[in-house]
Design a protein around this motif. Structure first.
Motif, PDB file in Angstrom:
ATOM      1  N   VAL A 196       3.114  12.633  -9.352  1.00 29.33           N
ATOM      2  CA  VAL A 196       3.002  13.928  -8.686  1.00 29.33           C
ATOM      3  C   VAL A 196       3.038  15.010  -9.757  1.00 29.33           C
ATOM      4  O   VAL A 196       3.933  15.023 -10.610  1.00 29.33           O
ATOM      5  CB  VAL A 196       4.134  14.181  -7.675  1.00 29.33           C
ATOM      6  N   ILE A 197       2.041  15.903  -9.728  1.00 37.34           N
ATOM      7  CA  ILE A 197       2.069  17.096 -10.567  1.00 37.34           C
ATOM      8  C   ILE A 197       2.729  18.191  -9.738  1.00 37.34           C
ATOM      9  O   ILE A 197       2.106  18.799  -8.872  1.00 37.34           O
ATOM     10  CB  ILE A 197       0.649  17.490 -11.023  1.00 37.34           C
ATOM     11  N   ALA A 202       6.174  14.950 -12.484  1.00 40.06           N
ATOM     12  CA  ALA A 202       6.153  15.899 -13.599  1.00 40.06           C
ATOM     13  C   ALA A 202       6.455  17.280 -13.042  1.00 40.06           C
ATOM     14  O   ALA A 202       5.654  17.854 -12.303  1.00 40.06           O
ATOM     15  CB  ALA A 202       4.792  15.878 -14.289  1.00 40.06           C
ATOM     16  N   VAL A 203       7.631  17.797 -13.377  1.00 39.74           N
ATOM     17  CA  VAL A 203       8.087  19.080 -12.839  1.00 39.74           C
ATOM     18  C   VAL A 203       7.600  20.184 -13.764  1.00 39.74           C
ATOM     19  O   VAL A 203       8.022  20.275 -14.922  1.00 39.74           O
ATOM     20  CB  VAL A 203       9.613  19.123 -12.696  1.00 39.74           C
ATOM     21  N   GLY A 236      10.691  17.098 -16.904  1.00 41.52           N
ATOM     22  CA  GLY A 236      10.422  18.524 -17.024  1.00 41.52           C
ATOM     23  C   GLY A 236       9.399  18.729 -18.123  1.00 41.52           C
ATOM     24  O   GLY A 236       9.550  18.200 -19.233  1.00 41.52           O
ATOM     25  N   VAL A 237       8.343  19.475 -17.836  1.00 39.54           N
ATOM     26  CA  VAL A 237       7.237  19.626 -18.784  1.00 39.54           C
ATOM     27  C   VAL A 237       7.038  21.098 -19.097  1.00 39.54           C
ATOM     28  O   VAL A 237       6.629  21.874 -18.234  1.00 39.54           O
ATOM     29  CB  VAL A 237       5.933  19.023 -18.230  1.00 39.54           C
ATOM     30  N   THR A 238       7.341  21.478 -20.323  1.00 40.67           N
ATOM     31  CA  THR A 238       7.100  22.838 -20.794  1.00 40.67           C
ATOM     32  C   THR A 238       6.010  22.793 -21.852  1.00 40.67           C
ATOM     33  O   THR A 238       6.272  22.660 -23.041  1.00 40.67           O
ATOM     34  CB  THR A 238       8.380  23.466 -21.382  1.00 40.67           C
ATOM     35  N   VAL A 239       4.775  22.825 -21.420  1.00 39.20           N
ATOM     36  CA  VAL A 239       3.587  22.825 -22.272  1.00 39.20           C
ATOM     37  C   VAL A 239       3.659  21.649 -23.255  1.00 39.20           C
ATOM     38  O   VAL A 239       3.807  20.517 -22.816  1.00 39.20           O
ATOM     39  CB  VAL A 239       3.398  24.201 -22.955  1.00 39.20           C
ATOM     40  N   GLY A 240       3.553  21.867 -24.579  1.00 41.04           N
ATOM     41  CA  GLY A 240       3.540  20.747 -25.496  1.00 41.04           C
ATOM     42  C   GLY A 240       3.360  21.189 -26.935  1.00 41.04           C
ATOM     43  O   GLY A 240       3.322  22.385 -27.242  1.00 41.04           O
ATOM     44  N   SER A 241       3.242  20.222 -27.830  1.00 39.97           N
ATOM     45  CA  SER A 241       3.171  20.468 -29.266  1.00 39.97           C
ATOM     46  C   SER A 241       1.719  20.568 -29.733  1.00 39.97           C
ATOM     47  O   SER A 241       0.777  20.269 -28.982  1.00 39.97           O
ATOM     48  CB  SER A 241       3.850  19.330 -30.018  1.00 39.97           C
ATOM     49  N   ARG A 242       1.530  20.947 -31.014  1.00 41.59           N
ATOM     50  CA  ARG A 242       0.180  20.981 -31.574  1.00 41.59           C
ATOM     51  C   ARG A 242      -0.423  19.581 -31.627  1.00 41.59           C
ATOM     52  O   ARG A 242      -1.636  19.410 -31.446  1.00 41.59           O
ATOM     53  CB  ARG A 242       0.196  21.595 -32.977  1.00 41.59           C
TER      54      ARG A 242
END
Length: 333
Positions: free
Chosen positions: A229-230, A252-253, A278-284
């Motif tokens: 689930v997104i 994925a919250v 918990g997903v806060t965007v991401g890395s390069r």
């Protein structure tokens, strides 16, 4: 150069278009001539509620060409077509507090003609996309990518439920179909569900007509539940997401559109062995993986509306009304 500043206090009415000097690249830095920027819900929340140290230049997401490099810069050069990272200092590995400072607050963002940023905080853009399309990727697309592939380990044949038809959800739909997954989309609009069908969505739930959409999701999967689930809705939808997911499935919250806090069925989480990320965007490093996939599979972001830079406040009000499908973009150059 033209720059939008949030001045004095929070509120769309406090955005002012001002003139600033074009920045100069210091050691390890680059200056990007921005061609386009895009809006995320986070930008609306920052302008309306969060603020920070003012004046501040909003918008985390942009695209442009490097026009100056500082001393010691070798990984990019003048003329490169790039996108700045949401978190300019998170290069790879696990997130750490000191790495999670973003463009558009606390750092000045992309609502401007030029952006000065660390050379480590930009990535060469996919060759198959325009600047408008590239500008939609750093936050929304990367959030969907990390939620599905990094945290969720999505594989062909999985079933993914995406909530709504905003930027993250549409990217999740496109990436999931790219990987061979089955996609269920929820929306309050039959028109938007029809548009999602044209992007490859397999099943559809109008949550206005079917408020207990988690039960419908289970029915559509033969009672098993979905694999992923997104979760972009927040407090009101999170409890339903837990009930929609299969035994050992993944939530994925990502968002908090309906609020930040509500009672949660803890028993369902542990009895179902639900994995919650918990997903806060991401890395390069995540950006680089995603850009390769976008280029190799010729994926094109869905852009709903375009505005000139001068109409940034109007673009925010469109986002506030939640009528858009996909992304809202500003043309800068």
């Amino acid at each position: 150069m033209r720059t939008f500043e949030l001045q004095g206090a929070v509120g769309i009415e406090n955005l002012k278009l001002v003139e600033r000097d074009v920045p100069k690249a210091g050691p390890g830095e680059v200056v990007v001539r921005l061609k386009a920027a895009s809006l995320n819900y986070r930008d609306l929340a920052t302008v309306k509620y969060m603020g920070g140290k003012l004046p501040m230049v909003p918008l985390s997401d942009g695209s442009g060409e490097i026009v100056e490099v500082g001393a010691g810069v070798t990984r990019v050069k003048v003329g490169d077509k790039v996108a700045p990272s949401f978190f300019p200092h998170w290069i790879s590995g696990a997130p750490r507090p000191e790495l999670l400072a973003a463009l558009g607050g606390p750092y000045d963002g992309c609502a401007s003609d030029y952006l000065k940023v660390s050379a480590e905080g930009v990535t060469i853009a996919p060759k198959n996309l325009s600047h408008e399309e590239i500008a939609t990727l750093p936050c929304a697309a990367l959030t969907a990518w990390r939620g599905l592939f990094v945290e969720g380990c999505l594989k062909a044949g999985d079933t993914v439920l995406v909530q709504g038809t905003g930027g993250v959800s549409i990217f999740a739909l496109q990436f999931a179909k790219m990987a061979g997954a089955r996609v269920i989309v929820t929306s309050s609009s039959d028109e938007k569900l029809e548009r999602a069908k044209k992007l490859g969505a397999d099943e559809f739930i109008n949550y206005k007509k079917t408020p207990d959409w988690e039960k419908e999701a289970r029915k559509l999967t033969g009672g098993r539940g979905v694999d992923h689930v997104i979760e972009v809705g927040g407090a009101d939808t999170f409890p339903r997401s837990i009930m929609a997911v299969r035994l050992g499935g993944h939530v994925a919250v990502i968002g908090l559109l309906s609020g930040m806090s509500k009672d949660v069925n803890v028993a369902a989480i542990f009895s179902q062995n639900v994995k919650i990320s918990g997903v806060t965007v991401g890395s390069r490093a995540h950006v680089e993986d995603m850009f390769r996939a976008i280029e190799q599979n010729d994926i094109h972001p869905v852009i709903d509306k375009r505005f000139p830079l001068e109409q940034f406040p109007e673009a925010l009000r469109l986002m506030e009304g939640a009528s858009h499908f996909g992304k809202i973009v500003l043309n800068i150059a």
